[in-house]
Design a protein around this motif. Structure first.
Motif, PDB file in Angstrom:
ATOM      1  N   ASP A  46      31.596  40.966   5.540  1.00 43.52           N
ATOM      2  CA  ASP A  46      30.988  40.331   4.151  1.00 43.52           C
ATOM      3  C   ASP A  46      31.068  38.805   4.600  1.00 43.52           C
ATOM      4  O   ASP A  46      31.990  38.043   4.636  1.00 43.52           O
ATOM      5  N   ALA A  47      29.833  38.230   4.902  1.00 45.02           N
ATOM      6  CA  ALA A  47      29.638  36.786   5.238  1.00 45.02           C
ATOM      7  C   ALA A  47      29.982  35.798   4.009  1.00 45.02           C
ATOM      8  O   ALA A  47      30.173  34.690   4.407  1.00 45.02           O
ATOM      9  N   ASP A  48      30.133  36.186   2.848  1.00 45.72           N
ATOM     10  CA  ASP A  48      30.083  35.503   1.672  1.00 45.72           C
ATOM     11  C   ASP A  48      31.671  35.309   1.303  1.00 45.72           C
ATOM     12  O   ASP A  48      32.188  34.745   0.481  1.00 45.72           O
ATOM     13  N   PHE A  49      32.464  36.320   1.907  1.00 46.80           N
ATOM     14  CA  PHE A  49      34.037  36.428   1.845  1.00 46.80           C
ATOM     15  C   PHE A  49      34.796  35.172   2.180  1.00 46.80           C
ATOM     16  O   PHE A  49      34.733  34.974   3.612  1.00 46.80           O
ATOM     17  N   LYS A  50      35.517  34.451   1.474  1.00 49.71           N
ATOM     18  CA  LYS A  50      36.205  33.314   1.719  1.00 49.71           C
ATOM     19  C   LYS A  50      37.672  33.588   1.580  1.00 49.71           C
ATOM     20  O   LYS A  50      37.900  33.876   0.296  1.00 49.71           O
ATOM     21  N   GLU A  66      38.585  33.954  -2.743  1.00 53.54           N
ATOM     22  CA  GLU A  66      37.909  32.973  -3.432  1.00 53.54           C
ATOM     23  C   GLU A  66      37.565  33.970  -4.654  1.00 53.54           C
ATOM     24  O   GLU A  66      36.950  35.339  -4.438  1.00 53.54           O
ATOM     25  N   SER A  69      34.791  37.330  -4.958  1.00 57.14           N
ATOM     26  CA  SER A  69      34.802  38.221  -3.702  1.00 57.14           C
ATOM     27  C   SER A  69      34.994  39.671  -4.210  1.00 57.14           C
ATOM     28  O   SER A  69      35.439  39.918  -5.080  1.00 57.14           O
ATOM     29  N   ASP A  70      33.973  40.502  -3.565  1.00 52.76           N
ATOM     30  CA  ASP A  70      33.864  41.979  -3.898  1.00 52.76           C
ATOM     31  C   ASP A  70      35.187  42.595  -2.932  1.00 52.76           C
ATOM     32  O   ASP A  70      35.250  43.167  -2.057  1.00 52.76           O
TER      33      ASP A  70
END
Length: 159
Positions: A46-50, A66, A69-70
């Protein structure tokens, strides 16, 4: 993706794992490397996961992700499985939520609830004793409500 803990928003979700003992100085570097690697790989697809972690007082493992995040149940189970591995490797308890962590002078104590109640009764700890509320759920709560006097925590019911 791993990011610096301070860069996460106050709404970032957190999980706190208090250790039954302080990690030894010779364990810290290896533990931090394992924590960093876990966060890096946690949701690598997941590229958006921080996400990030902190090791506070050489005793509390704190993960943060964050808000937005899913995270699925499987993602949380992955985290718990990792914590179980650390428990075994370092011979510590990290998942027992029936313990109280509190400051006593320069030291952080880890006692079961029954023993903590005895300490209160014997006045070994007072209403002003700083406790760690490991049930806080966001980074903002961690910063403002994690270390509080007993009177400002859910432990106040024991007074």
């Amino acid at each position: 993706m791993f990011v610096a803990f301070p860069s996460l928003s106050e709404e970032a979700k957190i999980w706190i794992y208090p250790s039954s003992r302080k990690f030894y100085p010779q364990e810290i570097d290896g533990l931090q490397k394992k924590l960093h690697l876990f966060v890096e790989e946690w949701k690598a697809d997941d590229a958006d996961f921080k996400a990030s972690f902190e090791l506070k007082y050489e005793r509390f493992i704190i993960f943060s992700a964050e808000e937005g995040s899913d995270l699925t149940n499987a993602d949380i189970e992955t985290q718990v499985a990792f914590i179980l591995q650390l428990q075994q490797e370092y011979e510590v308890e990290l998942l027992d939520k029936m313990n109280v962590c509190f400051k006593q002078g320069a030291f952080i104590q880890y006692k079961d609830v029954k023993e903590f109640k005895k300490l209160l009764k014997n006045k070994s700890v007072s209403a002003k004793t700083i406790v760690f509320d490991n049930l806080v759920q966001t980074k903002g709560e961690l910063e403002n409500y994690w270390e509080v006097p007993i009177t400002e925590s859910w432990y106040s019911r024991f007074l």
